[in-house]
Enzyme design. Structure first.
Site, mmCIF file in Angstrom:
data_model
loop_
_atom_site.group_PDB
_atom_site.id
_atom_site.type_symbol
_atom_site.label_atom_id
_atom_site.label_comp_id
_atom_site.label_asym_id
_atom_site.label_seq_id
_atom_site.Cartn_x
_atom_site.Cartn_y
_atom_site.Cartn_z
ATOM 1 N N THR A 87 -27.202 -2.167 13.005
ATOM 2 C CA THR A 87 -28.581 -2.767 13.259
ATOM 3 C C THR A 87 -28.611 -3.594 14.479
ATOM 4 O O THR A 87 -27.836 -4.619 14.682
ATOM 5 C CB THR A 87 -29.020 -3.802 12.123
ATOM 6 O OG1 THR A 87 -28.864 -2.828 11.022
ATOM 7 C CG2 THR A 87 -30.465 -4.187 12.122
ATOM 8 N N LYS A 162 -36.338 0.331 11.001
ATOM 9 C CA LYS A 162 -35.346 -0.781 10.228
ATOM 10 C C LYS A 162 -36.045 -1.980 10.436
ATOM 11 O O LYS A 162 -35.994 -2.863 9.143
ATOM 12 C CB LYS A 162 -34.065 -0.603 10.942
ATOM 13 C CG LYS A 162 -33.042 -1.639 10.375
ATOM 14 C CD LYS A 162 -32.362 -1.443 9.037
ATOM 15 C CE LYS A 162 -31.612 -2.585 8.630
ATOM 16 N NZ LYS A 162 -30.972 -2.666 7.425
ATOM 17 N N LYS A 237 -30.781 -12.475 10.971
ATOM 18 C CA LYS A 237 -30.488 -11.392 12.382
ATOM 19 C C LYS A 237 -31.702 -10.349 12.425
ATOM 20 O O LYS A 237 -32.248 -10.275 13.521
ATOM 21 C CB LYS A 237 -29.257 -10.774 11.855
ATOM 22 C CG LYS A 237 -28.915 -9.447 13.142
ATOM 23 C CD LYS A 237 -27.818 -8.723 12.714
ATOM 24 C CE LYS A 237 -27.642 -7.666 13.710
ATOM 25 N NZ LYS A 237 -26.646 -6.686 13.555
HETATM 26 P P1 NAD Z 1 -18.761 -6.704 9.694
HETATM 27 O O1 NAD Z 1 -18.779 -7.758 10.613
HETATM 28 O O2 NAD Z 1 -18.243 -6.505 8.454
HETATM 29 O O3 NAD Z 1 -18.326 -5.193 10.550
HETATM 30 C C1 NAD Z 1 -18.494 -5.255 12.062
HETATM 31 C C2 NAD Z 1 -16.915 -4.921 12.529
HETATM 32 O O4 NAD Z 1 -17.093 -4.377 13.798
HETATM 33 C C3 NAD Z 1 -15.785 -5.810 12.284
HETATM 34 O O5 NAD Z 1 -14.708 -5.257 11.343
HETATM 35 C C4 NAD Z 1 -15.349 -6.106 13.622
HETATM 36 O O6 NAD Z 1 -13.950 -6.257 13.734
HETATM 37 C C5 NAD Z 1 -15.785 -4.702 14.353
HETATM 38 N N1 NAD Z 1 -15.662 -4.878 15.843
HETATM 39 C C6 NAD Z 1 -16.411 -5.994 16.634
HETATM 40 N N2 NAD Z 1 -16.175 -5.756 17.878
HETATM 41 C C7 NAD Z 1 -15.705 -4.634 18.160
HETATM 42 C C8 NAD Z 1 -15.517 -3.717 19.164
HETATM 43 N N3 NAD Z 1 -15.439 -4.202 20.487
HETATM 44 N N4 NAD Z 1 -14.938 -2.485 18.795
HETATM 45 C C9 NAD Z 1 -14.942 -2.064 17.747
HETATM 46 N N5 NAD Z 1 -15.154 -2.747 16.432
HETATM 47 C C10 NAD Z 1 -15.600 -3.985 16.649
HETATM 48 O O7 NAD Z 1 -20.361 -6.154 9.774
HETATM 49 P P2 NAD Z 1 -20.974 -5.112 8.507
HETATM 50 O O8 NAD Z 1 -21.645 -5.878 7.324
HETATM 51 O O9 NAD Z 1 -20.166 -4.023 8.215
HETATM 52 O O10 NAD Z 1 -22.374 -4.779 9.480
HETATM 53 C C11 NAD Z 1 -22.228 -3.756 10.313
HETATM 54 C C12 NAD Z 1 -23.684 -3.511 10.893
HETATM 55 O O11 NAD Z 1 -24.456 -2.896 9.807
HETATM 56 C C13 NAD Z 1 -24.346 -4.708 11.625
HETATM 57 O O12 NAD Z 1 -24.989 -4.104 12.435
HETATM 58 C C14 NAD Z 1 -25.357 -5.096 10.093
HETATM 59 O O13 NAD Z 1 -26.610 -5.629 10.769
HETATM 60 C C15 NAD Z 1 -25.466 -3.905 9.756
HETATM 61 N N6 NAD Z 1 -26.033 -3.828 8.196
HETATM 62 C C16 NAD Z 1 -25.173 -4.479 7.568
HETATM 63 C C17 NAD Z 1 -25.621 -4.585 6.070
HETATM 64 C C18 NAD Z 1 -24.773 -5.333 5.033
HETATM 65 O O14 NAD Z 1 -25.120 -5.586 3.946
HETATM 66 N N7 NAD Z 1 -23.562 -5.752 5.135
HETATM 67 C C19 NAD Z 1 -26.718 -3.630 5.512
HETATM 68 C C20 NAD Z 1 -27.500 -3.035 6.630
HETATM 69 C C21 NAD Z 1 -27.038 -3.059 7.727
#
Ligand code: NAD
Length: 290
Positions: A87, A162, A237
């Protein structure tokens, strides 16, 4: 298919594992060193992207997406699909798609709804922006990771859908919680409130499917001491992204603006961080009219 998966966090990890379990050849990278079941760990984004038919990113922000895109686009083979499921802001989504298209790739922005449970269970909903050919190629992967994929239009349309959805959700959750807090002070029983509203014109997903009052309605984070669920800081966010987008196109969003300010106060100055976004109910219950 040969798939590169970049960002194996709370969402990306289980999504990548589901693709591997379905028989796809998945190479994954995450700088935090986390891995996912069945996914071959590689040591850079470029390594995950090289030779892949589809590269999926699931990253925290638009700035990080742009950084990763600059690394992987030159490494991807012509005709491959760059599928971003993070997102992020609409501007970053469109900028990355433009760069990918210029390099002879297909580009899709495909943010999800359904949270960590949906990622693990393969029941996410994908809102997809980008070209038709890329969508067709990614469709079998959406079918594994999710239950529904809606092609919303050109690049950026997935992110637009979204943030519009979540702007409604944030405002509706606050409205539902403030109505419960008012009802309490008026001496109205919460069960009676639910029974009326859930079958009347005030009904909504917040009330009917995710009721913020413990012990009322279906099972929800309210019944688990407001453990997320969908954390208040993630709602903040998305509401912030909605406001950035509204500013960029000069759209008047009074409810979205108010919702963002209320969640910002809750997360940044109160005890909202790490709590489900429906913990807005105990917050409002504890407050007086100011
Ligand atoms: P998270 O922080 O658990 O995972 C993100 C991952 O990206 C981390 O493991 C981090 O190490 C990795 N990362 C950071 N920089 C990086 C780089 N330069 N190269 C490669 N990897 C890198 O977050 P999440 O909860 O998995 O969410 C991911 C996305 O999904 C976000 O954009 C969030 O808004 C969206 N989202 C999350 C949810 C939820 O409920 N968690 C629901 C819908 C959408």
């Amino acid at each position: 298919m040969k798939i590169g998966f970049i960002g194996l966090g709370n969402m990306g990890g289980p999504m990548a594992a589901n693709l591997a379990a379905a028989g796809h050849d998945v190479a994954g990278f995450d700088p935090a060193g986390v891995t996912a079941e069945g996914v071959a760990a590689v040591d850079s984004s470029e390594a995950a992207a090289t030779g892949a038919d589809v590269v999926i990113t699931m990253l925290p922000s638009g700035a990080i997406l742009r950084e990763v895109a600059a690394q992987i686009i030159p490494a991807m083979q012509k005709g491959a699909v760059f599928l971003d499921c993070s997102t992020v802001d609409v501007t970053s989504a469109r900028a990355v798609a433009d760069d990918a298209l210029a390099a002879g790739l297909s580009a899709l922005d495909a943010p999800v709804s359904g949270g960590v449970g949906g990622a693990a269970g393969g029941t996410l909903t994908f809102m997809v922006g980008g070209d038709e050919a890329g969508f067709a190629k990614a469709k079998p992967l959406f079918d594994i990771m999710g239950q529904k994929a809606v092609h919303c239009g050109a690049s950026g349309a997935g992110q637009a859908a979204k943030i519009c959805n979540n702007m409604i959700l944030g405002a509706t959750m606050i409205a539902t919680c403030e109505a419960f807090a008012l009802a309490d002070k008026l001496g109205l029983d919460r069960q009676a409130m639910f029974d009326v509203v859930s079958t009347s014109s005030g009904y909504s997903w917040s009330m009917n499917a995710y009721c913020p009052a413990p012990g009322i309605g279906p099972q929800s984070p309210a019944d688990n001491d407001y453990k997320p669920g969908f954390a208040a800081e993630l709602m903040l966010k998305d509401l912030t992204l909605a406001q950035q987008a509204a500013e960029a196109v000069d759209a008047d969003t009074p409810m979205g603006t108010a919702a963002r300010a209320i969640y910002a106060e809750f997360v940044e100055n109160e005890d909202g961080r790490g709590r489900d976004f429906s913990a807005m109910l105990p917050r409002l219950s504890a407050r007086k009219r100011s």
